[in-house]
Design a protein around this motif. Sequence first.
Motif, PDB file in Angstrom:
ATOM      1  N   PHE A 192     -17.602   5.541  49.627  1.00  0.00           N
ATOM      2  CA  PHE A 192     -17.346   6.809  50.311  1.00  0.00           C
ATOM      3  C   PHE A 192     -18.305   7.896  49.831  1.00  0.00           C
ATOM      4  CE2 PHE A 192     -15.248  10.973  50.282  1.00  0.00           C
ATOM      5  CZ  PHE A 192     -14.990  11.136  51.639  1.00  0.00           C
ATOM      6  N   LEU A 193     -18.495   8.007  48.518  1.00  0.00           N
ATOM      7  CA  LEU A 193     -19.379   9.035  47.969  1.00  0.00           C
ATOM      8  C   LEU A 193     -20.832   8.800  48.373  1.00  0.00           C
ATOM      9  CD1 LEU A 193     -17.893   9.436  44.366  1.00  0.00           C
ATOM     10  CD2 LEU A 193     -17.693  11.038  46.283  1.00  0.00           C
ATOM     11  N   ILE A 194     -21.270   7.550  48.302  1.00  0.00           N
ATOM     12  CA  ILE A 194     -22.645   7.240  48.691  1.00  0.00           C
ATOM     13  C   ILE A 194     -22.857   7.506  50.173  1.00  0.00           C
ATOM     14  CG2 ILE A 194     -24.275   5.330  48.987  1.00  0.00           C
ATOM     15  CD1 ILE A 194     -23.254   4.235  46.329  1.00  0.00           C
ATOM     16  N   ASP A 195     -21.869   7.159  50.982  1.00  0.00           N
ATOM     17  CA  ASP A 195     -21.957   7.419  52.416  1.00  0.00           C
ATOM     18  C   ASP A 195     -22.086   8.917  52.690  1.00  0.00           C
ATOM     19  OD1 ASP A 195     -21.653   6.508  55.288  1.00  0.00           O
ATOM     20  OD2 ASP A 195     -19.949   7.870  55.137  1.00  0.00           O
ATOM     21  N   ALA A 196     -21.330   9.733  51.963  1.00  0.00           N
ATOM     22  CA  ALA A 196     -21.381  11.186  52.150  1.00  0.00           C
ATOM     23  C   ALA A 196     -22.747  11.743  51.739  1.00  0.00           C
ATOM     24  CB  ALA A 196     -20.269  11.853  51.352  1.00  0.00           C
ATOM     25  N   VAL A 197     -23.264  11.289  50.596  1.00  0.00           N
ATOM     26  CA  VAL A 197     -24.552  11.800  50.102  1.00  0.00           C
ATOM     27  C   VAL A 197     -25.699  11.362  51.014  1.00  0.00           C
ATOM     28  CG1 VAL A 197     -26.217  11.680  48.212  1.00  0.00           C
ATOM     29  CG2 VAL A 197     -23.778  11.935  47.713  1.00  0.00           C
ATOM     30  N   THR A 198     -25.746  10.079  51.358  1.00  0.00           N
ATOM     31  CA  THR A 198     -26.841   9.597  52.202  1.00  0.00           C
ATOM     32  C   THR A 198     -26.745  10.167  53.618  1.00  0.00           C
ATOM     33  OG1 THR A 198     -25.568   7.583  52.683  1.00  0.00           O
ATOM     34  CG2 THR A 198     -27.188   7.477  50.907  1.00  0.00           C
TER      35      THR A 198
END
Length: 259
Positions: free
Chosen positions: A245-251
Motif C-alpha cells: 500500500f505504501l509503495i503504491d501510494a509513493v510510486t
Amino acid sequence: MSMNRKLKSYLPIIIILAIILYSAAGIDYSEAGNMSFDMVKSVFSGLFQPDWGYIYDGSGEDLLSLLLLTIGIAFLGTVIATVLALPLTFISAHNLWKSNTIVSKIGKFICNVLRAFPELVYAIIFVKMVGPGPFAGVLAIGVHQIGMLGKLYTEEIEAMDEAPVESMTAVGANFWQTMFYARLPQLIPTFLSLALNHFEIAVRSAATLGLVGAGGIGAPMIFAIQARAWDKVGIILFGIIITVFLIDAVTGYLRKKLQ
C-alpha cells in the motif's frame, strides 16, 4: 439470417461457458471433504490475532528486516532491468530499423523469451546457479523484467510522435542526435513511469521468491504456514499489505509528477 446473427453474437458466451464447465469438471474435489469448521476457525482466528512481537526483535530475521530486504531485492532487480532493457529496446523498435527489419524481429523475440517465464522459475534456476539468497532473487526479477520493460519501451518508441525526429533529420541531424534530442526527451518520463509501476509488481514478486530460497519474506511465511503458526502468518501478511500500500501510494505520486 437473423438467427445466424443471434447465434454468432451468443457464440463467445457459449465458448466461455464451455471452457468454465470443462475447467470445473477437471478439478479433483475429493480433498474438499478434509476441510472442517474447526480447521477454518483456527486459521482465521490466528490470522486475525497476529504475533505483534515478530515485527522487530533485532535478530535480522524479524518482519521489518525481511520486508526491507524484500524491497531491496525488488528495487535492485528493477534498476538492473530498467538499464539493460534500454539497449534491447533500441534493437526491438521497428521504426529505428526500417532498412533492416530482421534486427527488430530478433530484439522482440529476445523480449518474448525473457518474459515468457515467471520470476519464480528464474529464481529456481538462479538459486541452483549462484546459491540461495537475495542475489538469486535480484537476478530473477531483473531478467524477467528486462523482457517486460523491453516490450513496453519498444511499444512507446514505435507509437511516439515522429514529427520532431523528421524536423531534425531535415536539417541534417544524424541518428544519435535525433535519439538524444528528439526521442529520449519524449520517452524518458514514460520510461520512468513504467519502471516505477514494475517496481510495485517486483515487490509483490519478491515477497514470494523466498519460497524457493531467493531471499525475502517468502521463506518465513512458508515455514509459518507449514507449522500452522497462523498468528505469524497473519503478521507477515499484514506487513506485506501495508508495504505494498505504501509503495503504491509513493510510486503513484511520482508517476503523476512525471506526467
